[in-house]
Motif scaffolding. Structure first.
Motif, PDB file in Angstrom:
ATOM      1  N   ASP A  76       0.836  -1.211   0.000  1.00 32.33           N
ATOM      2  CA  ASP A  76       0.000   0.000   0.000  1.00 32.33           C
ATOM      3  C   ASP A  76       0.864   1.251   0.000  1.00 32.33           C
ATOM      4  O   ASP A  76       0.569   2.226  -0.693  1.00 32.33           O
ATOM      5  CB  ASP A  76      -0.931   0.019   1.219  1.00 32.33           C
ATOM      6  N   ARG A  77       1.921   1.249   0.808  1.00 28.69           N
ATOM      7  CA  ARG A  77       2.817   2.406   0.871  1.00 28.69           C
ATOM      8  C   ARG A  77       3.470   2.645  -0.486  1.00 28.69           C
ATOM      9  O   ARG A  77       3.513   3.772  -0.976  1.00 28.69           O
ATOM     10  CB  ARG A  77       3.897   2.169   1.944  1.00 28.69           C
ATOM     11  N   SER A  79       2.346   1.713  -3.396  1.00 27.21           N
ATOM     12  CA  SER A  79       1.301   2.137  -4.321  1.00 27.21           C
ATOM     13  C   SER A  79       0.985   3.617  -4.132  1.00 27.21           C
ATOM     14  O   SER A  79       0.829   4.360  -5.108  1.00 27.21           O
ATOM     15  CB  SER A  79       0.048   1.290  -4.093  1.00 27.21           C
ATOM     16  N   THR A  80       0.911   4.049  -2.886  1.00 29.46           N
ATOM     17  CA  THR A  80       0.650   5.459  -2.589  1.00 29.46           C
ATOM     18  C   THR A  80       1.785   6.336  -3.095  1.00 29.46           C
ATOM     19  O   THR A  80       1.550   7.400  -3.694  1.00 29.46           O
ATOM     20  CB  THR A  80       0.454   5.659  -1.068  1.00 29.46           C
TER      21      THR A  80
END
Length: 106
Positions: A76-77, A79-80
Motif C-alpha cells: 500500500d505504501r 502504491s501510494t
C-alpha cells in the motif's frame, strides 16, 4: 521428575519459542515416565505435547498473518508513493505547458 521436565518444556516453548528444545525436554519427560511405569504421567505428558503442538500451529499462523499484513502495508505504501509520483509528474507537465508558451511569447 518427568512432570517437572514437561513443565520446563512448556516454559521453554512459551518464553523462547524454541520448539526443538521443548521437544527434547518432553521426550525426556516421556522416557522418565515410561521407565517409572507411570502411565498416568505419560498420558499427561502426551497431552502437554499435543497442547504445545496446537500452540505452535496457532503461533505460526499468527506469524504468517502478521507477515502478510506487513507485506500489504508495504505494498500500500509503495502504491501510494507511486500514485503521488505520477500526480507530481502530471502537475509538472501541466505547469510546463502553462508557462512555456508564455515564455516564448516574451
Amino acid at each position: 521428575k518427568g512432570l517437572e521436565a514437561a513443565r520446563a518444556a512448556k516454559r521453554v516453548w512459551r518464553e523462547e519459542r524454541n520448539a526443538a528444545e521443548a521437544g527434547q525436554l518432553l521426550a525426556a519427560a516421556r522416557t522418565l515416565a515410561r521407565r517409572g511405569g507411570d502411565t498416568k504421567l505419560e498420558a499427561e505428558i502426551v497431552a502437554q505435547e499435543e497442547e504445545m503442538r496446537q500452540e505452535e500451529m496457532a503461533w505460526r499462523a499468527e506469524q504468517r498473518s502478521l507477515a502478510l499484513a506487513a507485506q500489504r502495508e508495504e505494498d500500500d505504501r509503495r502504491s501510494t508513493l507511486q500514485a503521488a509520483a505520477e500526480a507530481l509528474s502530471a502537475a509538472e507537465a501541466l505547469l510546463a505547458d502553462a508557462f512555456v508558451p508564455e515564455a516564448r511569447a516574451q
